[in-house]
Design an enzyme around this catalytic site. Structure first.
Site, short mmCIF file in Angstrom:
data_model
loop_
_atom_site.label_atom_id
_atom_site.label_comp_id
_atom_site.label_asym_id
_atom_site.label_seq_id
_atom_site.Cartn_x
_atom_site.Cartn_y
_atom_site.Cartn_z
CB CYS A 402 -31.38 -2.61 18.78
SG CYS A 402 -29.85 -2.20 19.09
CB CYS A 405 -29.79 -0.96 16.51
SG CYS A 405 -28.58 -2.11 17.35
#
Length: 457
Positions: A402, A405
């Site tokens: 991600c 992230c």
């Protein structure tokens, strides 16, 4: 904790709050949800404190939870929040396209809230784009206030800017003395894949990225790159409890606690800003108390939750100590936090110096001198092992699927790595020249932004 509707607002009444743990959880809710008013009422007994048993003296230092709470609540957090909203600290240059060096790339997360959404280069302050060397500029150009990056079409999408401008006058910053410790593998800011990201428009939150791909990152950190007790088994599921750290020497125990504290910090923010619903084409974010309890409740974690949160306090103390140590570097007149806006730059540095003054008054700093204090050769070997382990962990962040992230993982890992670099560069910092750049100890703007934002998390 109870929730009531008052005058159309959701009011969260918290009987007592422990910071930087529960305050972080609650403040994220209040900051990102204007309709939520947070009321803090201090009383002698509280649900959360009894639930988490988070009180008393921390291991490996002479600090107690309650003193840190008061210090952070009233002295540090309000100022650090303002600081990270300043232009110098809100734009972070990062390469989110580096391939994973340890296993075949899973491919980037297909969830819309994970992807990168660039914004125009013209929105990044000119002084930041012109390069690290401008941090020493004594004459910042007078310019009108910079327009903020336009809001992304989707709230969760990352807004970033690709800088195509060539980097000049970088020699002084690229020259590093052999005595200087580097605990992170820094992104090459000259790479065409390096982008400026507006951190304020890209808050750390749970985007829906989870499962084996996410677990493999933390599993690799704990199993392969972390000094962990032999009795501790970290299966793929990171929520599984662990047991005991006392079997490790101080240095290895400190390393393990820092990684655990970093993990706790990230998990708290994901619980506070959780993807609750994606209905009708619009993402809904908010606190997920059940997820928080699953990760930190004493009963649900078989007592491990309290240890995880205490490790977060320990991480806070380590980074606090690093800021105390690095204060002389920033207190020199030659150092400007340069964006090109002279008025804002002066206000930003003044705010940073206020934070340093508060930190100097804190009476219970961690004493890093107790580390690597044994036999000279053994201490040197252990220190190098410590450094290489952490550097490896910084590389693992390029394996996060991600993008959002990965952004916050890289920033907070680099922030901690910069803190460790500071702690082990005491002699170089003491010998800093007042009116010229140092060849023995330097911080790039990327490291400075990561250090303060990481501490802010």
């Amino acid at each position: 904790m109870g929730v009531w509707g008052v005058g159309g607002l959701n009011v969260i009444i918290v009987l007592y709050v422990s910071v930087p743990v529960l305050l972080v959880f609650i403040c994220v809710i209040s900051e990102t949800h204007p309709g939520v008013e947070v009321v803090l009422q201090a009383v002698t007994h509280c649900f959360f404190c009894s639930l988490l048993q988070l009180t008393g003296v921390l291991d490996d230092c002479f600090c107690d939870v309650e003193s840190i709470d008061v210090f952070n609540n009233f002295k540090i957090y309000p100022r650090i929040k303002k600081l990270t909203e300043r232009d110098y600290f809100r734009y972070y240059k990062v390469n989110l396209k580096r391939p994973c060096p340890f296993w075949p790339d899973d491919g980037h997360c297909a969830i819309k809230d994970c992807h990168v959404e660039p914004c125009p280069e013209s929105k990044v302050p000119v002084g930041i784009k012109s390069g690290n060397y401008n941090k020493y500029s004594q004459a910042a150009n007078t310019m009108s206030d910079m327009t903020e990056c336009e809001q992304a079409n989707e709230l969760g999408a990352i807004n970033s800017t690709l800088s195509n401008q060539s980097k000049e006058a970088f020699a002084d910053w690229a020259r590093h003395d052999d005595a200087q410790d580097h605990f992170c593998e820094l992104d090459d800011e000259t790479s065409p894949d390096a982008e400026y990201v507006d951190l304020l428009l890209n808050p750390e939150r749970f985007t829906g990225y989870k499962g084996p791909s996410a677990w493999r990152v933390w599993n690799s950190i704990y199993e392969e790159n972390c000094f962990k007790p032999r009795s501790v088994y970290r299966p793929l599921n990171p929520l599984a409890p662990s047991r005991g750290e006392s079997s490790l020497c101080l240095e290895k125990r400190v390393f393990y606690r820092l990684i655990s504290g970093l993990h706790s910090s990230i998990n708290i923010h994901l619980c506070a800003e959780y993807l609750l619903d994606e209905g009708w084409g619009r993402s809904v974010w908010g606190p997920n108390v059940q997820e928080f309890r699953q990760r930190f409740d004493t009963a649900e974690t078989k007592g491990e939750g309290t240890r995880r949160l205490k490790n977060l306090y320990f991480l806070y103390l380590i980074e606090l100590r690093a800021l105390y140590k690095v204060a002389p570097y920033f207190e020199r007149a030659i150092v400007n936090l340069y964006t090109g806006n002279s008025q804002e730059d002066g206000e930003t540095k003044e705010l940073l110096l206020q934070i340093f003054n508060e930190i100097k008054a804190f009476p219970m700093h961690f004493d890093e001198k107790s580390m690597f204090a044994g036999h000279k050769m053994e201490a040197k070997t252990l220190k190098e092992e410590f450094r290489l382990h952490f550097k490896n962990i910084s590389r693992i962040m390029d394996c996060v699927g991600c993008s959002k992230c990965r952004l916050w993982g890289k920033l907070q890992t680099q922030g901690l790595g910069t803190a460790l670099k500071v702690l082990f560069s005491e002699k170089e910092i003491k010998n800093l020249p007042e009116h010229s750049p140092s060849k023995g100890f330097q911080l790039t703007r990327q490291e400075i932004v990561a250090l303060l934002n990481g501490f802010g998390r």
